[in-house]
Scaffold this motif. Structure first.
Motif, short mmCIF file in Angstrom:
data_model
loop_
_atom_site.label_atom_id
_atom_site.label_comp_id
_atom_site.label_asym_id
_atom_site.label_seq_id
_atom_site.Cartn_x
_atom_site.Cartn_y
_atom_site.Cartn_z
N LYS A 103 0.78 -1.29 -0.05
CA LYS A 103 -0.12 0.05 0.02
C LYS A 103 0.87 1.37 -0.14
CE LYS A 103 -4.22 -2.01 2.07
NZ LYS A 103 -3.74 -3.28 1.81
N ILE A 104 1.81 1.28 -0.67
CA ILE A 104 2.76 2.48 -0.93
C ILE A 104 2.37 3.30 -2.43
CG2 ILE A 104 4.96 3.17 -1.21
CD1 ILE A 104 5.92 0.78 0.70
N GLY A 105 2.09 4.14 -2.21
CA GLY A 105 1.49 4.92 -3.51
C GLY A 105 2.96 5.57 -4.35
N LYS A 106 2.61 5.80 -5.59
CA LYS A 106 3.50 6.09 -6.45
C LYS A 106 4.28 7.44 -5.82
CE LYS A 106 4.73 6.84 -11.51
NZ LYS A 106 3.99 6.77 -12.86
N GLU A 107 3.26 8.44 -5.15
CA GLU A 107 3.84 9.70 -4.79
C GLU A 107 4.85 9.58 -3.27
OE1 GLU A 107 0.41 8.53 -2.73
OE2 GLU A 107 0.97 8.74 -4.95
N ASP A 108 4.69 8.47 -2.75
CA ASP A 108 5.27 8.35 -1.62
C ASP A 108 6.66 7.90 -1.74
OD1 ASP A 108 5.96 7.92 1.24
OD2 ASP A 108 4.06 6.63 1.43
N LYS A 109 7.54 8.81 -2.21
CA LYS A 109 8.93 8.31 -2.34
C LYS A 109 9.68 7.98 -1.28
CE LYS A 109 9.16 11.58 -6.27
NZ LYS A 109 9.66 12.60 -7.18
N GLU A 110 9.42 8.43 -0.06
CA GLU A 110 10.09 8.21 1.30
C GLU A 110 9.90 6.67 1.62
OE1 GLU A 110 10.34 9.53 5.96
OE2 GLU A 110 9.40 10.83 4.42
N ARG A 111 8.59 6.25 1.46
CA ARG A 111 8.45 4.91 1.76
C ARG A 111 8.99 4.04 0.74
NH1 ARG A 111 2.43 3.15 3.15
NH2 ARG A 111 3.62 1.06 3.90
N ARG A 112 9.08 4.24 -0.66
CA ARG A 112 9.54 3.55 -1.66
C ARG A 112 11.16 3.31 -1.27
NH1 ARG A 112 7.20 3.30 -6.98
NH2 ARG A 112 4.90 3.19 -6.77
N ALA A 113 11.83 4.45 -0.98
CA ALA A 113 13.24 4.28 -0.90
C ALA A 113 13.58 3.60 0.38
CB ALA A 113 13.75 5.79 -0.65
N GLU A 114 12.62 3.70 1.40
CA GLU A 114 12.83 2.84 2.63
C GLU A 114 12.79 1.30 2.27
OE1 GLU A 114 14.20 3.36 5.74
OE2 GLU A 114 14.68 5.47 4.65
N GLN A 115 11.80 0.98 1.64
CA GLN A 115 11.66 -0.43 0.95
C GLN A 115 12.92 -0.80 0.21
OE1 GLN A 115 9.50 -2.68 1.88
NE2 GLN A 115 10.92 -4.32 0.50
N TRP A 116 13.46 0.18 -0.61
CA TRP A 116 14.69 -0.26 -1.46
C TRP A 116 15.73 -0.57 -0.36
CZ3 TRP A 116 15.81 -2.08 -5.75
CH2 TRP A 116 17.33 -2.12 -6.12
N VAL A 117 16.04 0.22 0.71
CA VAL A 117 17.12 0.24 1.49
C VAL A 117 17.07 -1.30 2.16
CG1 VAL A 117 18.13 0.98 3.68
CG2 VAL A 117 17.54 2.66 1.84
N ALA A 118 16.05 -1.87 2.33
CA ALA A 118 15.93 -3.09 3.03
C ALA A 118 16.44 -4.08 2.13
CB ALA A 118 14.24 -3.55 3.01
#
Length: 222
Positions: A103-118
């Motif tokens: 449930k991470i939207g396209k505009e939610d760059k911060e959560r997308r970045a954190e998911q990548w860091v994982a």
């Protein structure tokens, strides 16, 4: 378990239980995988296994480099410089499924970045595997390596374990080599998360689709 069942059971898992995996189990997995084929039996694979404090030390170094703006770069080209369909479309659908599950939207760059860091923590799996190949080896040996990696993942399924093969863990090869004391002749192929799947995690709830056999096969029969 039949081979066909193991092939379908294997999936890229990105959330794991806080449950250790024994060294004996890892050795059993690698003992099974070592029978993978390779051209003229070159067996080009070398494996480094990280658990506990050693895993934390290495992943912290990689994550710190990423967060400080150090641009990563693999030892070899994994993806094409220019994408085209159907590969681009499949890639987009894959990403959409992942972020939709979380449930991470396209505009939610911060959560997308954190998911990548994982990625750099192997998704907090108890075990991180890193795979190396000698620099002198060429394209055919990378094909051999793929068969070895698949063998590792299928052997893990037999042990009740989950995996996620990770190109991302090859993005900071100099950090990895320095940490291990390896020289430049050791190419970082990729990494792999290994552990027990957290079946309650949303990110593990989806499966990517596969093309039907008729979509990628031509039969030439008299």
């Amino acid at each position: 378990m039949k081979v066909s069942e193991a092939l379908q059971a294997r999936k890229s898992t990105r959330a794991f239980l806080d449950k250790p995996v024994s060294r004996e189990t890892i050795e059993q997995i690698l003992d099974a995988a070592r029978w993978a084929p390779s051209g003229t039996n070159t067996q080009p694979w070398q494996v480094a296994v990280f658990m506990g404090e050693k895993k934390r030390e290495l992943q912290d170094k990689i994550e710190s480099a990423y967060r400080s703006g150090v641009k990563g770069g693999m030892d070899y080209s994994y993806y094409p410089d220019e994408w085209k369909d159907p590969f681009l479309a499949r890639r987009r659908v894959c990403g959409l499924q992942l972020y939709s599950a979380l449930k991470i939207g396209k505009e939610d760059k911060e959560r997308r970045a954190e998911q990548w860091v994982a990625n750099y923590r192997s998704f907090d799996a108890p075990v991180m595997l890193l795979f190396f190949i000698d620099k002198i080896m060429d394209t055919g040996s990378y094909l051999d390596y793929g068969m070895f990696l698949q063998s590792v993942m299928l052997a893990a399924v037999e042990q009740g374990l989950a995996t996620c093969p990770q190109a991302a863990l090859g993005e900071y090869p100099d950090i990895v080599r320095e940490f291990l004391g390896y020289d430049k002749d050791q190419i970082v192929v990729c990494g792999m998360a290994l552990g027990y799947e957290d079946t309650t995690a949303a990110i593990n709830s989806y499966r990517t689709e596969r093309e039907a056999v008729n979509n990628f096969t031509q039969f030439y029969i008299d």
